[in-house]
Design a protein around this motif. Sequence first.
Motif, PDB file in Angstrom:
ATOM      1  N   GLN A   1       0.780  -1.109  -0.090  1.00 13.37           N
ATOM      2  CA  GLN A   1       0.078  -0.096   0.002  1.00 13.37           C
ATOM      3  C   GLN A   1       0.884   1.317   0.138  1.00 13.37           C
ATOM      4  O   GLN A   1       1.786   1.321   0.893  1.00 13.37           O
ATOM      5  CB  GLN A   1      -0.842  -0.067   1.263  1.00 13.37           C
ATOM      6  N   VAL A   2       0.575   1.984  -1.022  1.00 14.64           N
ATOM      7  CA  VAL A   2       1.381   3.328  -1.140  1.00 14.64           C
ATOM      8  C   VAL A   2       1.017   4.371  -0.026  1.00 14.64           C
ATOM      9  O   VAL A   2      -0.205   4.612   0.164  1.00 14.64           O
ATOM     10  CB  VAL A   2       1.226   4.054  -2.568  1.00 14.64           C
ATOM     11  N   GLN A   3       2.059   4.907   0.579  1.00 12.36           N
ATOM     12  CA  GLN A   3       1.577   5.775   1.774  1.00 12.36           C
ATOM     13  C   GLN A   3       2.699   6.929   1.827  1.00 12.36           C
ATOM     14  O   GLN A   3       3.961   6.717   1.505  1.00 12.36           O
ATOM     15  CB  GLN A   3       1.505   5.130   2.981  1.00 12.36           C
ATOM     16  N   LEU A   4       2.267   8.159   1.858  1.00 17.48           N
ATOM     17  CA  LEU A   4       3.066   9.340   2.060  1.00 17.48           C
ATOM     18  C   LEU A   4       2.667  10.173   3.552  1.00 17.48           C
ATOM     19  O   LEU A   4       1.475  10.451   3.534  1.00 17.48           O
ATOM     20  CB  LEU A   4       2.956  10.232   0.917  1.00 17.48           C
ATOM     21  N   VAL A   5       3.703  10.420   4.376  1.00 19.69           N
ATOM     22  CA  VAL A   5       3.388  10.977   5.556  1.00 19.69           C
ATOM     23  C   VAL A   5       4.043  11.992   5.948  1.00 19.69           C
ATOM     24  O   VAL A   5       5.423  11.882   6.076  1.00 19.69           O
ATOM     25  CB  VAL A   5       3.495   9.965   6.955  1.00 19.69           C
ATOM     26  N   GLU A   6       3.642  13.357   5.921  1.00 17.86           N
ATOM     27  CA  GLU A   6       4.240  14.525   5.897  1.00 17.86           C
ATOM     28  C   GLU A   6       4.486  14.855   7.667  1.00 17.86           C
ATOM     29  O   GLU A   6       3.690  14.385   8.197  1.00 17.86           O
ATOM     30  CB  GLU A   6       3.576  15.690   5.350  1.00 17.86           C
ATOM     31  N   SER A   7       5.554  15.676   7.838  1.00 20.36           N
ATOM     32  CA  SER A   7       5.775  16.298   8.996  1.00 20.36           C
ATOM     33  C   SER A   7       6.658  17.494   9.251  1.00 20.36           C
ATOM     34  O   SER A   7       6.943  17.747   7.990  1.00 20.36           O
ATOM     35  CB  SER A   7       6.402  15.129  10.114  1.00 20.36           C
ATOM     36  N   GLY A   8       6.471  18.332  10.128  1.00 18.54           N
ATOM     37  CA  GLY A   8       7.179  19.375  10.321  1.00 18.54           C
ATOM     38  C   GLY A   8       6.649  20.811  10.154  1.00 18.54           C
ATOM     39  O   GLY A   8       7.196  21.752  10.258  1.00 18.54           O
ATOM     40  N   GLY A   9       5.037  20.575   9.799  1.00 20.17           N
ATOM     41  CA  GLY A   9       4.552  22.159   9.824  1.00 20.17           C
ATOM     42  C   GLY A   9       4.384  22.695  11.006  1.00 20.17           C
ATOM     43  O   GLY A   9       4.929  22.284  12.010  1.00 20.17           O
ATOM     44  N   GLY A  10       4.026  23.950  11.008  1.00 19.96           N
ATOM     45  CA  GLY A  10       3.682  24.685  12.275  1.00 19.96           C
ATOM     46  C   GLY A  10       3.238  26.141  12.080  1.00 19.96           C
ATOM     47  O   GLY A  10       3.126  26.519  10.922  1.00 19.96           O
ATOM     48  N   LEU A  11       3.425  26.859  13.200  1.00 18.32           N
ATOM     49  CA  LEU A  11       3.398  28.271  13.077  1.00 18.32           C
ATOM     50  C   LEU A  11       4.974  28.899  13.232  1.00 18.32           C
ATOM     51  O   LEU A  11       5.744  28.538  13.978  1.00 18.32           O
ATOM     52  CB  LEU A  11       2.586  28.804  14.402  1.00 18.32           C
ATOM     53  N   VAL A  12       5.243  29.919  12.346  1.00 18.38           N
ATOM     54  CA  VAL A  12       6.445  30.353  12.313  1.00 18.38           C
ATOM     55  C   VAL A  12       6.214  31.917  11.804  1.00 18.38           C
ATOM     56  O   VAL A  12       5.460  32.358  11.296  1.00 18.38           O
ATOM     57  CB  VAL A  12       7.368  29.913  11.400  1.00 18.38           C
ATOM     58  N   GLN A  13       7.087  32.875  12.564  1.00 22.94           N
ATOM     59  CA  GLN A  13       7.183  34.274  12.227  1.00 22.94           C
ATOM     60  C   GLN A  13       7.635  34.568  11.056  1.00 22.94           C
ATOM     61  O   GLN A  13       8.397  33.883  10.301  1.00 22.94           O
ATOM     62  CB  GLN A  13       7.843  34.895  13.393  1.00 22.94           C
ATOM     63  N   PRO A  14       7.202  35.643  10.379  1.00 22.90           N
ATOM     64  CA  PRO A  14       7.700  36.017   9.057  1.00 22.90           C
ATOM     65  C   PRO A  14       9.331  36.172   9.269  1.00 22.90           C
ATOM     66  O   PRO A  14       9.930  36.744  10.050  1.00 22.90           O
ATOM     67  CB  PRO A  14       7.205  37.267   8.670  1.00 22.90           C
ATOM     68  N   GLY A  15       9.967  35.526   8.070  1.00 15.93           N
ATOM     69  CA  GLY A  15      11.299  35.584   8.074  1.00 15.93           C
ATOM     70  C   GLY A  15      11.892  34.271   8.639  1.00 15.93           C
ATOM     71  O   GLY A  15      13.103  34.053   8.606  1.00 15.93           O
ATOM     72  N   GLY A  16      11.095  33.503   9.186  1.00 18.99           N
ATOM     73  CA  GLY A  16      11.563  32.433   9.951  1.00 18.99           C
ATOM     74  C   GLY A  16      11.822  31.102   8.907  1.00 18.99           C
ATOM     75  O   GLY A  16      11.570  31.207   7.717  1.00 18.99           O
ATOM     76  N   SER A  17      12.186  30.267   9.460  1.00 25.83           N
ATOM     77  CA  SER A  17      12.374  28.817   8.703  1.00 25.83           C
ATOM     78  C   SER A  17      11.747  27.502   9.342  1.00 25.83           C
ATOM     79  O   SER A  17      11.341  27.499  10.513  1.00 25.83           O
ATOM     80  CB  SER A  17      13.822  28.387   8.754  1.00 25.83           C
ATOM     81  N   LEU A  18      11.371  26.776   8.282  1.00 25.32           N
ATOM     82  CA  LEU A  18      10.590  25.703   8.538  1.00 25.32           C
ATOM     83  C   LEU A  18      11.411  24.238   7.708  1.00 25.32           C
ATOM     84  O   LEU A  18      11.539  24.551   6.498  1.00 25.32           O
ATOM     85  CB  LEU A  18       9.170  25.321   8.622  1.00 25.32           C
ATOM     86  N   ARG A  19      11.338  23.355   8.344  1.00 29.08           N
ATOM     87  CA  ARG A  19      11.568  22.062   7.334  1.00 29.08           C
ATOM     88  C   ARG A  19      10.665  21.003   7.515  1.00 29.08           C
ATOM     89  O   ARG A  19      10.096  20.349   8.353  1.00 29.08           O
ATOM     90  CB  ARG A  19      13.138  21.252   7.763  1.00 29.08           C
ATOM     91  N   LEU A  20       9.903  20.709   6.344  1.00 28.42           N
ATOM     92  CA  LEU A  20       9.004  19.640   6.229  1.00 28.42           C
ATOM     93  C   LEU A  20       9.651  18.263   5.695  1.00 28.42           C
ATOM     94  O   LEU A  20      10.404  18.418   4.956  1.00 28.42           O
ATOM     95  CB  LEU A  20       7.867  19.885   4.951  1.00 28.42           C
ATOM     96  N   SER A  21       9.156  17.265   5.966  1.00 28.60           N
ATOM     97  CA  SER A  21       9.692  16.091   5.720  1.00 28.60           C
ATOM     98  C   SER A  21       8.440  15.041   5.179  1.00 28.60           C
ATOM     99  O   SER A  21       7.236  15.324   5.644  1.00 28.60           O
ATOM    100  CB  SER A  21      10.193  15.120   6.973  1.00 28.60           C
ATOM    101  N   CYS A  22       8.689  14.390   4.489  1.00 27.66           N
ATOM    102  CA  CYS A  22       7.787  13.382   3.666  1.00 27.66           C
ATOM    103  C   CYS A  22       8.304  11.980   3.498  1.00 27.66           C
ATOM    104  O   CYS A  22       8.996  11.777   2.778  1.00 27.66           O
ATOM    105  CB  CYS A  22       7.069  13.857   2.457  1.00 27.66           C
ATOM    106  N   THR A  23       7.893  10.790   4.341  1.00 23.11           N
ATOM    107  CA  THR A  23       8.104   9.740   4.493  1.00 23.11           C
ATOM    108  C   THR A  23       7.553   8.753   3.759  1.00 23.11           C
ATOM    109  O   THR A  23       6.262   8.739   3.972  1.00 23.11           O
ATOM    110  CB  THR A  23       8.445   9.001   5.745  1.00 23.11           C
ATOM    111  N   ALA A  24       8.097   7.983   2.609  1.00 23.58           N
ATOM    112  CA  ALA A  24       7.247   7.119   1.739  1.00 23.58           C
ATOM    113  C   ALA A  24       7.218   5.716   1.982  1.00 23.58           C
ATOM    114  O   ALA A  24       8.334   5.272   2.604  1.00 23.58           O
ATOM    115  CB  ALA A  24       7.628   7.421   0.229  1.00 23.58           C
TER     116      ALA A  24
END
Length: 115
Positions: A1-24
Amino acid sequence: QVQLVESGGGLVQPGGSLRLSCTASGFIFRINRMAWYRQVPGKQRELVAVISSGSGGNINYADSVKGRFAISRDNAKNTVYLEMDSLKPEDTAVYYCHAPAKLAWGQGTQVTVSS
């Protein structure tokens, strides 16, 4: 069964950084092109970045994120990443991982850029 699971989102201030991940899982990750999309309520889902299969040597970005976002992949971990820097309020959206050849989408992760 094909599955993609994202993580890493959230609330950040302008100018900030985030890293999203997706494990397949459920398919041979390294031979598949992978992409990140985003969607704002009431608007069409839009392509953010796409990375080729294998070593990921062919990458394309939406004009709106060029120079700020970076897509990468780790085939040993079956994971694709989206590094987002210099975030702006207009980057606020639900971000989705996509495997085009498998017609597969993740469940989405919310990114909110706000002070």
